[in-house]
Enzyme design. Structure first.
Site, PDB file in Angstrom:
ATOM      1  N   GLY A 116      61.341  46.352  32.204  1.00 39.01           N
ATOM      2  CA  GLY A 116      60.948  47.216  31.973  1.00 39.01           C
ATOM      3  C   GLY A 116      60.971  48.522  33.206  1.00 39.01           C
ATOM      4  O   GLY A 116      61.102  49.606  33.199  1.00 39.01           O
TER       5      GLY A 116
ATOM      6  N   GLY B 105      59.175  38.749  33.296  1.00 35.36           N
ATOM      7  CA  GLY B 105      60.474  39.512  32.658  1.00 35.36           C
ATOM      8  C   GLY B 105      60.481  40.756  31.825  1.00 35.36           C
ATOM      9  O   GLY B 105      61.058  41.697  32.004  1.00 35.36           O
ATOM     10  N   ASP B 106      59.273  40.889  31.091  1.00 33.05           N
ATOM     11  CA  ASP B 106      59.094  41.960  30.224  1.00 33.05           C
ATOM     12  C   ASP B 106      58.802  43.252  31.554  1.00 33.05           C
ATOM     13  O   ASP B 106      59.381  44.235  31.415  1.00 33.05           O
ATOM     14  CB  ASP B 106      57.899  41.919  29.585  1.00 33.05           C
ATOM     15  CG  ASP B 106      57.336  43.269  28.763  1.00 33.05           C
ATOM     16  OD1 ASP B 106      58.217  43.844  28.142  1.00 33.05           O
ATOM     17  OD2 ASP B 106      56.097  43.369  28.935  1.00 33.05           O
ATOM     18  N   ALA B 107      57.874  42.890  32.409  1.00 31.72           N
ATOM     19  CA  ALA B 107      57.844  43.899  33.450  1.00 31.72           C
ATOM     20  C   ALA B 107      59.052  44.222  34.277  1.00 31.72           C
ATOM     21  O   ALA B 107      59.349  45.434  34.776  1.00 31.72           O
ATOM     22  CB  ALA B 107      56.553  43.273  34.500  1.00 31.72           C
TER      23      ALA B 107
ATOM     24  N   CYS C 299      58.492  35.161  30.091  1.00 33.28           N
ATOM     25  CA  CYS C 299      58.511  36.580  29.438  1.00 33.28           C
ATOM     26  C   CYS C 299      57.509  37.330  29.753  1.00 33.28           C
ATOM     27  O   CYS C 299      57.850  38.821  29.869  1.00 33.28           O
ATOM     28  CB  CYS C 299      58.228  36.283  27.940  1.00 33.28           C
ATOM     29  SG  CYS C 299      59.536  35.104  27.162  1.00 33.28           S
TER      30      CYS C 299
END
Length: 131
Positions: A25, A20-22, A17
């Protein structure tokens, strides 16, 4: 990036996560850069793509295209319990968004860049942010 798929499979959902967030985004920001607006406007637009409610809708768009393995990774992320509480989202939306981020983190760390592009192209073609 993790070169050995077995190592990627053994990473915790929180790591997937986090990455994956980076990744997600950055995909959104690169897509929005194409509209060439002031950064304040781009930020407002990006929220329409990265919020938990938006990511829930985006997951629904790509879900039919996911492999069994990708669904499994999504579920690992979705079912991961965190102490964070959702802001402006239901718990279900928050967990779905977490699963989506885990999926993108897994694909990135597995060096599945073409697959990331395929999935994000589906999103770009089918997701219509609400103002």
């Amino acid at each position: 990036m993790v070169n050995d798929m077995d190592n990627t499979d053994n990473l915790s959902p929180s790591v997937l996560c986090f990455v994956g967030d980076a990744v997600y985004g950055l995909l959104v920001r690169a897509h929005l850069a194409e509209i060439n607006r002031p950064s304040g406007e781009l930020h407002k637009e990006s929220v329409k793509w990265v919020s938990a409610p938006a990511q829930t809708k985006i997951f629904a768009i790509i879900e039919p295209f996911l492999t069994e393995k990708e669904i499994s990774v999504f579920k690992r992320g979705r079912n991961f319990h965190t102490n964070s509480s959702p802001k402006n989202a239901t718990k279900q939306e928050y967990h779905t968004a977490t699963g989506l981020e885990a999926l993108f983190g897994y694909l990135y760390l597995s060096q599945e860049n073409e697959r990331i592009k395929e999935l994000f192209d589906i999103v770009k073609k089918n997701y219509k942010p609400i103002d």
